[in-house]
Design a protein around this motif. Sequence first.
Motif, PDB file in Angstrom:
ATOM      1  N   ALA A 108      41.680 -25.691   6.161  1.00  0.00           N
ATOM      2  CA  ALA A 108      42.348 -25.854   4.871  1.00  0.00           C
ATOM      3  C   ALA A 108      43.852 -25.652   5.016  1.00  0.00           C
ATOM      4  CB  ALA A 108      41.775 -24.865   3.851  1.00  0.00           C
ATOM      5  N   SER A 109      44.251 -24.726   5.889  1.00  0.00           N
ATOM      6  CA  SER A 109      45.664 -24.467   6.114  1.00  0.00           C
ATOM      7  C   SER A 109      46.344 -25.681   6.741  1.00  0.00           C
ATOM      8  CB  SER A 109      45.825 -23.238   7.026  1.00  0.00           C
ATOM      9  OG  SER A 109      47.180 -22.997   7.316  1.00  0.00           O
ATOM     10  N   VAL A 110      45.654 -26.338   7.662  1.00  0.00           N
ATOM     11  CA  VAL A 110      46.207 -27.548   8.268  1.00  0.00           C
ATOM     12  C   VAL A 110      46.379 -28.632   7.214  1.00  0.00           C
ATOM     13  CG1 VAL A 110      45.732 -29.435   9.880  1.00  0.00           C
ATOM     14  CG2 VAL A 110      45.334 -27.074  10.582  1.00  0.00           C
ATOM     15  N   ALA A 111      45.382 -28.786   6.352  1.00  0.00           N
ATOM     16  CA  ALA A 111      45.471 -29.790   5.294  1.00  0.00           C
ATOM     17  C   ALA A 111      46.665 -29.520   4.385  1.00  0.00           C
ATOM     18  CB  ALA A 111      44.176 -29.819   4.482  1.00  0.00           C
ATOM     19  N   VAL A 112      46.851 -28.266   4.017  1.00  0.00           N
ATOM     20  CA  VAL A 112      47.989 -27.905   3.162  1.00  0.00           C
ATOM     21  C   VAL A 112      49.304 -28.184   3.872  1.00  0.00           C
ATOM     22  CG1 VAL A 112      49.175 -25.962   2.065  1.00  0.00           C
ATOM     23  CG2 VAL A 112      46.709 -26.201   1.824  1.00  0.00           C
ATOM     24  N   ALA A 113      49.355 -27.841   5.167  1.00  0.00           N
ATOM     25  CA  ALA A 113      50.575 -28.079   5.938  1.00  0.00           C
ATOM     26  C   ALA A 113      50.909 -29.563   6.025  1.00  0.00           C
ATOM     27  CB  ALA A 113      50.425 -27.491   7.334  1.00  0.00           C
ATOM     28  N   GLN A 138      38.748 -33.715  -0.246  1.00  0.00           N
ATOM     29  CA  GLN A 138      38.835 -34.882   0.621  1.00  0.00           C
ATOM     30  C   GLN A 138      39.785 -34.636   1.789  1.00  0.00           C
ATOM     31  OE1 GLN A 138      39.452 -38.618  -1.363  1.00  0.00           O
ATOM     32  NE2 GLN A 138      39.877 -39.726   0.525  1.00  0.00           N
ATOM     33  N   ALA A 139      40.907 -33.986   1.511  1.00  0.00           N
ATOM     34  CA  ALA A 139      41.855 -33.691   2.580  1.00  0.00           C
ATOM     35  C   ALA A 139      41.244 -32.746   3.603  1.00  0.00           C
ATOM     36  CB  ALA A 139      43.126 -33.087   1.993  1.00  0.00           C
ATOM     37  N   THR A 140      40.547 -31.715   3.130  1.00  0.00           N
ATOM     38  CA  THR A 140      39.927 -30.761   4.042  1.00  0.00           C
ATOM     39  C   THR A 140      38.844 -31.428   4.876  1.00  0.00           C
ATOM     40  OG1 THR A 140      40.400 -28.945   2.510  1.00  0.00           O
ATOM     41  CG2 THR A 140      38.734 -28.541   4.196  1.00  0.00           C
TER      42      THR A 140
END
Length: 203
Positions: free
Chosen positions: A137-142, A149-151
């Motif tokens: 999730a942190s990578v998706a936010v970054a 969907q992003a996660t």
Amino acid sequence: MARPPRFDMNQLLDAAVRRAAALGPAGVTMSAVAKEVGAPSGSVYHRFAGRTALLAEVWLRTVESFQEGYFEILEADVDARRAGPAAARHVVAWSRAHPEEAALLLYGAEGFGRSNWSEEHLHRADCGNQRVRTALASVAVALGAEGPQATECVALALVDLPLALVRRHLRAGTPLPAFAEDLAEESAAALLGAFPAGSASTR
């Protein structure tokens, strides 16, 4: 002065890994592990309360060993577009370097009796799984994209695709091709490229 134990926990778990890789979880019994290292059965029972504990420990040690390197890579670079593909590469590289452990992981935690694990073992497993979810999730936010969907896209790139590559060859009994790490890394980079350019910087 008491003599140090002749067979330590890691020796016994190494034997359990070998048996699990060759025979599956069913091959991991207290007596079989003892025989594998030439130890009396009492040595195994001294280290593990029973077969359920042995199965839990061999699974958790293997998963935690993999996760340690995985998290190190994800946390080493603040640029998610570099760290993500590098983590995907690690999945394949670790599996190549640890073929028996990688074969063991194909069975999943349930194959190693997760439903009967102690609360302590379940807590360790759940903490590791949650750390993976948080990292993805942190990578998706970054990357500038939040939401399910992003996660899922990040998980596909950093976990599912490299694992599928490894799994196919392990189950077929064929060696990983020399370009497998490159393929995993390049595929992850391509998937992460779906996020807007310039959105990844720091986490």
